[in-house]
Every structure is written in C-alpha cells, then in structure tokens.
Design an enzyme around this catalytic site. Structure first.
Site, PDB file in Angstrom:
ATOM      1  N   LEU A 135       0.854  -1.196   0.000  1.00 27.10           N
ATOM      2  CA  LEU A 135       0.000   0.000   0.000  1.00 27.10           C
ATOM      3  C   LEU A 135       0.886   1.240   0.000  1.00 27.10           C
ATOM      4  CD1 LEU A 135      -2.608  -1.044   2.726  1.00 27.10           C
ATOM      5  CD2 LEU A 135      -2.649  -1.495   0.290  1.00 27.10           C
ATOM      6  N   GLY A 155      -1.029   6.610  -0.507  1.00 33.36           N
ATOM      7  CA  GLY A 155      -1.465   7.727   0.350  1.00 33.36           C
ATOM      8  C   GLY A 155      -0.579   8.958   0.227  1.00 33.36           C
ATOM      9  N   ARG A 162      -0.109  13.818   7.412  1.00 32.54           N
ATOM     10  CA  ARG A 162       0.506  14.213   8.679  1.00 32.54           C
ATOM     11  C   ARG A 162       1.985  14.604   8.537  1.00 32.54           C
ATOM     12  NH1 ARG A 162      -1.915   8.908  11.528  1.00 32.54           N
ATOM     13  NH2 ARG A 162      -2.094   8.339   9.322  1.00 32.54           N
ATOM     14  N   GLN A 169      -4.233   3.748  -7.885  1.00 31.51           N
ATOM     15  CA  GLN A 169      -5.440   4.094  -7.118  1.00 31.51           C
ATOM     16  C   GLN A 169      -5.586   5.617  -7.246  1.00 31.51           C
ATOM     17  OE1 GLN A 169      -5.033   3.798  -2.870  1.00 31.51           O
ATOM     18  NE2 GLN A 169      -7.226   3.467  -2.519  1.00 31.51           N
ATOM     19  N   SER A 207       2.781  -2.426   4.138  1.00 29.39           N
ATOM     20  CA  SER A 207       2.512  -0.988   4.083  1.00 29.39           C
ATOM     21  C   SER A 207       3.766  -0.256   3.650  1.00 29.39           C
ATOM     22  CB  SER A 207       2.108  -0.482   5.469  1.00 29.39           C
ATOM     23  OG  SER A 207       0.715  -0.462   5.556  1.00 29.39           O
ATOM     24  N   GLU A 235      -9.981   1.062  14.996  1.00 31.58           N
ATOM     25  CA  GLU A 235      -9.074   2.191  14.773  1.00 31.58           C
ATOM     26  C   GLU A 235      -9.094   3.150  15.968  1.00 31.58           C
ATOM     27  OE1 GLU A 235      -6.882   2.542  12.014  1.00 31.58           O
ATOM     28  OE2 GLU A 235      -7.527   0.472  12.069  1.00 31.58           O
ATOM     29  N   ARG A 283      34.179  17.092  -7.143  1.00 32.87           N
ATOM     30  CA  ARG A 283      32.863  17.084  -7.800  1.00 32.87           C
ATOM     31  C   ARG A 283      32.798  15.861  -8.717  1.00 32.87           C
ATOM     32  NH1 ARG A 283      32.995  22.597 -10.400  1.00 32.87           N
ATOM     33  NH2 ARG A 283      31.118  21.833 -11.410  1.00 32.87           N
ATOM     34  N   LYS A 327      36.914  18.530 -10.795  1.00 33.73           N
ATOM     35  CA  LYS A 327      35.678  18.139 -11.463  1.00 33.73           C
ATOM     36  C   LYS A 327      36.047  17.412 -12.739  1.00 33.73           C
ATOM     37  CE  LYS A 327      33.665  19.544 -14.778  1.00 33.73           C
ATOM     38  NZ  LYS A 327      33.243  20.304 -15.940  1.00 33.73           N
ATOM     39  N   ARG A 376      55.512  35.007 -18.026  1.00 32.45           N
ATOM     40  CA  ARG A 376      55.636  36.019 -16.982  1.00 32.45           C
ATOM     41  C   ARG A 376      56.353  37.257 -17.523  1.00 32.45           C
ATOM     42  NH1 ARG A 376      59.630  34.012 -12.885  1.00 32.45           N
ATOM     43  NH2 ARG A 376      58.206  32.274 -12.673  1.00 32.45           N
TER      44      ARG A 376
HETATM   45  C1  UD1 Z   1      -3.252   1.745   9.254  1.00 28.78           C
HETATM   46  C2  UD1 Z   1      -4.294   0.790   9.856  1.00 28.78           C
HETATM   47  C3  UD1 Z   1      -4.059   0.681  11.367  1.00 28.78           C
HETATM   48  C4  UD1 Z   1      -2.638   0.203  11.620  1.00 28.78           C
HETATM   49  C5  UD1 Z   1      -1.617   1.121  10.934  1.00 28.78           C
HETATM   50  C6  UD1 Z   1      -0.246   0.493  11.023  1.00 28.78           C
HETATM   51  C7  UD1 Z   1      -6.283   1.074   8.454  1.00 28.78           C
HETATM   52  C8  UD1 Z   1      -7.631   1.661   8.374  1.00 28.78           C
HETATM   53  N1  UD1 Z   1      -5.616   1.287   9.591  1.00 28.78           N
HETATM   54  O1  UD1 Z   1      -3.488   3.022   9.839  1.00 28.78           O
HETATM   55  O2  UD1 Z   1      -4.973  -0.253  11.924  1.00 28.78           O
HETATM   56  O3  UD1 Z   1      -2.403   0.159  13.011  1.00 28.78           O
HETATM   57  O4  UD1 Z   1      -1.932   1.257   9.535  1.00 28.78           O
HETATM   58  O5  UD1 Z   1       0.754   1.324  10.529  1.00 28.78           O
HETATM   59  O6  UD1 Z   1      -5.850   0.422   7.530  1.00 28.78           O
HETATM   60  N2  UD1 Z   1      -2.914   3.862   1.565  1.00 28.78           N
HETATM   61  C9  UD1 Z   1      -3.214   3.630   0.255  1.00 28.78           C
HETATM   62  N3  UD1 Z   1      -4.432   4.036  -0.216  1.00 28.78           N
HETATM   63  C10 UD1 Z   1      -5.353   4.648   0.578  1.00 28.78           C
HETATM   64  C11 UD1 Z   1      -5.030   4.863   1.920  1.00 28.78           C
HETATM   65  C12 UD1 Z   1      -3.802   4.465   2.396  1.00 28.78           C
HETATM   66  O7  UD1 Z   1      -2.414   3.081  -0.501  1.00 28.78           O
HETATM   67  O8  UD1 Z   1      -6.427   4.974   0.051  1.00 28.78           O
HETATM   68  C13 UD1 Z   1      -1.589   3.440   2.074  1.00 28.78           C
HETATM   69  C14 UD1 Z   1      -0.774   4.581   2.669  1.00 28.78           C
HETATM   70  O9  UD1 Z   1       0.015   5.187   1.671  1.00 28.78           O
HETATM   71  C15 UD1 Z   1       0.063   3.866   3.700  1.00 28.78           C
HETATM   72  C16 UD1 Z   1      -0.792   2.684   4.136  1.00 28.78           C
HETATM   73  O10 UD1 Z   1      -1.782   2.537   3.124  1.00 28.78           O
HETATM   74  O11 UD1 Z   1       1.279   3.399   3.149  1.00 28.78           O
HETATM   75  C17 UD1 Z   1      -1.472   2.894   5.480  1.00 28.78           C
HETATM   76  O12 UD1 Z   1      -2.269   4.064   5.439  1.00 28.78           O
HETATM   77  P1  UD1 Z   1      -2.319   5.118   6.610  1.00 28.78           P
HETATM   78  O13 UD1 Z   1      -3.277   6.178   6.217  1.00 28.78           O
HETATM   79  O14 UD1 Z   1      -0.964   5.508   7.009  1.00 28.78           O
HETATM   80  O15 UD1 Z   1      -2.982   4.232   7.747  1.00 28.78           O
HETATM   81  P2  UD1 Z   1      -2.831   4.388   9.312  1.00 28.78           P
HETATM   82  O16 UD1 Z   1      -3.701   5.485   9.765  1.00 28.78           O
HETATM   83  O17 UD1 Z   1      -1.420   4.431   9.702  1.00 28.78           O
HETATM   84 CA    CA Z   2       0.472   4.644   8.593  1.00 32.86          CA
END
Ligand code: UD1
Ligand code: CA
Length: 469
Positions: free
Chosen positions: A13, A16, A20, A79, A106, A160, A339, A357, A446
């Site tokens: 995944l 995102g 934050r 996505q 993740s 959550e 360099r 360089k 010179r």
């Molecule tokens: C998520 C979990 C949480 C867990 C935590 C661990 C969910 C709802 N919650 O929370 O239970 O404890 O990870 O680190 O899953 N991402 C996508 N597409 C999206 C949303 C997110 O690819 O639409 C990816 C983000 O880029 C990231 C990962 O999924 O790499 C997790 O997303 P993030 O929003 O960080 O979830 P957390 O709030 O950390």
């Molecule tokens: Ca996260």
C-alpha cells in the site's frame, strides 16, 4: 482463470499522501537511511517471490513513485482516488485473481524484516487462515488500530484509534498493517466494507470483523520486536526510524571490524560498505553507494556521496566528494572538494581548498593548495603548484587540459583550455598558458620584473617635503 496453488502475491500500500507529514512529497518517497520508505519495504520482500508478483498500489505522485522504484521490476496498480486501505485492495481484484494468497505490506512500515514476512506467510499457510494479522506491543500504542482478541490466536476485530472506546484504547496490542489474506475469501467480501467512519474511507481493517462473522479463521501473529513494525506518519517518526537504522548500520560496521568514534554523530546510509581497520571519526557522513576499503582514516566533517575509496586512503577534515574515485594510499584534505567524475590516483595528494571536477590526477601526483582542476587529464608524478587554475569554460563550452607525466606546474598558473602540457615540461610560476608546451620544455608567460632601487625612499622624502615637516 485458475489460481496457482499456494502462490503468494505481495501488495504494498503506497498510494497515500501522508497528510501528517505536511509535505509536497508523497509519503513513501520520504527517505530514511538514504533510501525511500517504499524501497526499504520492496527490499524486504522474500527472495523467492519474483518482482513480477509484487504489486505496488500507487496514487499520490504516482509517476514519481513509479520512477523511483521502477528499477526493482515490480508491478504497479494505480489508485487514482485514495479512498482507504480497503479501497486500495478493491482495485487489485484483477491483478490478484491468479493468486491463492496475498501478503499485504505498508509502504510506510519500512523496518519490516524479510524473516518476519516469511513467518507471516508460513503461519498463514500452516494454519489455513483466511486472514493473518501481524500484531505488536509497542510502548505507546496511540494512533494504531487495536486488536480485539477472540479465543487463543483468534482476532474478533480491529478497532481504529478514532473509533476506540476508552477500554479498547487501553489495549496494548496493535495492528501492524501487515497481513496475509486468502484471496478468494477477501474478494468474496470486499464489497461489503463500509465507509462509515470519521475519514469516510474503506478500511481494510474491517475485513477482520467481516471474515469472523462468517466463521472464517482470522488469526494474530505477534512480532517479536515492535520497532520492526513502527509506522511513519509524522516527521518525528521519520527521524526516529532514520536514527534507528543508522545506529544499526554503525553497529553492523563496527562488528565487521570498522572503528567508528562517536557513532551517534555519524550519518551512514544503509548501502554504504566499509572495509576492516578503517577508522571513521565523529561527524562523518557516508552517503549513497559509497564504498570504502580497509585501513583508511576518514576524519571529522567529511561528506562522501557515491564515492569509491580504495585501501589505505587518508581523508582529512572537511572533505566533500561526490560520484568520484580515490585510489590506494591517496591523501585528501583538509577541505578538498571532489565534484562528480573526479579520479584521484594511487598515492596522489589533493590538499586544502582544491576543487576537482571530471578530472583524473595520476599516480603520485600532487595538487596541494588552492587550485581548480576541471576537465583535466593529469599524468603521474605531476606537481601542480599552489593557486593553479584550469580555465576550462569559455562561457559556452567546456575544454580539456592535458598534463603529461612528471610535469611541474608553477604556482599561480592559469591553463587556458584546450591546452596540453607535455611530459616533464615546466611551467614558470604565474604564467598564463594558452598554447601547448612540448615535452621537457619550459612554458613561461611572466613579464620581466622591473626593480627601481631606492624608489620608496625618494617617494617618502617627497611626501615629507609636501607636508612641510
Ligand atoms: C493503518 C491501519 C491501522 C494500523 C496502521 C499500522 C487502516 C484503516 N488502519 O493506519 O490499523 O495500526 O496502519 O501502521 O488500515 N494507503 C493507500 N491508499 C489509501 C489509503 C492508504 O495506498 O487509500 C496506504 C498509505 O500510503 C500507507 C498505508 O496505506 O502506506 C497505510 O495508510 P495510513 O493512512 O498511514 O494508515 P494508518 O492510519 O497508519
Ligand atoms: Ca500509517
């Protein structure tokens, strides 16, 4: 399409934004130990899973992410709208159809180790689980999803942080965001994920409850070390994990025979290699793919990026080098600047305030003080005097300077390229060389010196007379 029995795909995944982090840059491209978060995760994938079976779900800055990790040969699914971790998998239905299981990683959990991913895979297969959740007990569970346990290894649900009751929030066991799923069971129910939560997102975590409600095995496997599953959501977490990885790197190097004084002050990227009996002083940075041989000394405040350093090299204080090569027993610094595409030959010396360089300095040659050597080819045993400058640029184009073996370049020489100084030639100090100087010849531009004896005495007397005293 038939499923490949027991076959695992990996889904990472990585779509995102990382709100934050408050950054223009997609979260998974932020770096720790000199490498993007996503690259750390991809490199943790077990070796027996080919890159073609690794699917990265990209979205925010998809093109940049693709470009950044494209060389691993992984697959990408886009996505376009990031509607949650559950939604990220919904769009992978087709890509995952031919697999029996999927391991979900993740992109923002970068310290995960290969052995742990393998443990999840083995556990999931042996236990015949529909969903296996890697869990952990970090010192502070705030922000993570909490594991609501059933009997034994069973998980009843994941809650959550924002939806947790005070009792649930008191649970220390968290969801790492790393799971294994049976692909068939996952996609049979994925359409039932709702978005009735504070973020209006489809949470993959809700899958635990859905599978449980259908009586399927949803199991927890605990990670031995909670730091391994720490997520990066803020810059503070980014710095914490970066420091942790770099500390590990220093420990690894020290265990392999490298001396590092005050390792907590050194910044060493994860791919850097250093040979035994090399000494690294405080506040050194070794970055990118830098490789250092054995018996070298790297003194404080030196920063080497993608630099190859052979054996027995001394790099004194405050040197900076990028994409360059330094051969055996050369001496650099203090305050030398290499360099890109500089090449310092064996036993050569490059001294203070010398900038190079795209220049090769041959075996045993010396350029010890206040010098610029750009686009130059310098032979062996050459002495480059203090303040020598290669004038390699005419405002539009770059030109080469060639200096033959054994040549002596007097101090304060300007070499206007393209120009060639032959083997064994001498250039008189303060010359401006615009024409080639043949082998064993003297180049001299010179102007002759004029000395006016007693000139100052007379001048003083005149001044005195004017003032009338
Ligand atoms: C998520 C979990 C949480 C867990 C935590 C661990 C969910 C709802 N919650 O929370 O239970 O404890 O990870 O680190 O899953 N991402 C996508 N597409 C999206 C949303 C997110 O690819 O639409 C990816 C983000 O880029 C990231 C990962 O999924 O790499 C997790 O997303 P993030 O929003 O960080 O979830 P957390 O709030 O950390
Ligand atoms: Ca996260």
């Amino acid at each position: 399409m038939s499923t490949t029995k027991g076959k695992f795909a990996i889904a990472i995944l990585a779509a995102g934004k990382g709100t934050r982090l408050k950054s223009k840059l997609a979260k998974v491209l932020h770096e720790i130990a000199g490498k993007p978060l996503l690259a750390h995760v991809i490199e943790a994938v077990p070796r027996d899973i080919p890159a073609a079976d690794v699917i990265c779900i990209v979205g925010h800055q998809a093109d940049r992410v693709r470009e950044c990790v494209g060389s691993y040969g992984v697959q990408f699914v886009e996505q376009t709208e990031q509607r949650g971790t559950g939604h990220a998998l919904m769009i992978c239905r087709e890509a995952l159809a031919r697999y029996e299981n999927v391991l979900v990683l993740s992109g923002d959990v970068p310290l995960i180790r290969t052995e742990t991913i393998e443990r999840v895979r083995t556990f999931h297969t042996e236990r015949g689980a529909a969903m296996t959740i890697l869990t952990a007990m970090p010192p502070d569970p705030f922000g993570y999803g909490r594991i609501i346990r059933g009997n034994g290894d069973e998980v009843a649900a994941i809650v959550e942080q924002k939806q947790a009751t005070p009792e649930q929030a008191a649970i220390r066991e968290i969801n790492s965001g790393i799971y294994a799923f049976n692909v068939r069971e996952l996609f049979a129910r994925i359409g039932r994920l709702g978005s009735n939560n504070p973020h209006r997102e489809y949470y993959l975590t809700d899958m635990a409850g859905l599978l449980r409600a259908d009586g399927l095995p949803v199991l927890a496997l605990s990670a031995e070390d909670s730091t391994e599953v720490a997520g990066v959501n803020t810059r503070v977490e980014l710095a914490t994990l970066d420091a942790l990885l770099r500390a590990r790197k220093c420990t690894e190097l020290m265990q392999s025979g490298v001396t590092i004084y005050r390792p907590e002050t050194c910044t060493i990227d994860s791919e850097v290699q250093v040979g035994p009996d090399t000494v690294i002083e405080p506040f050194v940075q070794l970055l990118g793919k830098t490789v250092i041989g054995s018996d070298c000394r790297i003194r404080s405040y030196t920063v080497l990026t993608n630099t190859q350093v052979a054996d027995g090299v001394t790099i004194k204080h405050g040197c900076i080098s990028e994409d360059s090569i330094i051969e055996d027993n050369a001496i650099l610094g203090p305050y030398s600047h290499l360099r890109p595409a500089s090449h310092v030959g064996p036993q050569a010396h490059v001294g203070n305030f010398v900038e190079m360089k795209k220049t090769r300095l041959g075996r045993g040659s010396k350029a010890n003080h206040l010098t610029y050597l750009g686009d130059a080819e310098i032979g062996e045993g050459v002495n480059v005097g203090a303040g020598t400058i290669t004038c390699n640029y005419d405002g539009a184009n770059k030109f080469k300077t060639i200096i033959g073996d054994g040549a002596f370049i007097g101090s304060d020489t300007t070499l206007v390229a393209p120009v060639k100084v032959g083997k064994g030639a001498y250039i008189a100090a303060a010359s401006c060389i615009t024409q080639d100087v043949p082998d064993d010849s003297l180049g001299l531009t010179r102007p002759p010196q004029i000395t006016k004896e007693g000139w100052v005495t007379k001048k003083r007397e005149k001044l005195k007379a004017k003032r009338g005293c």
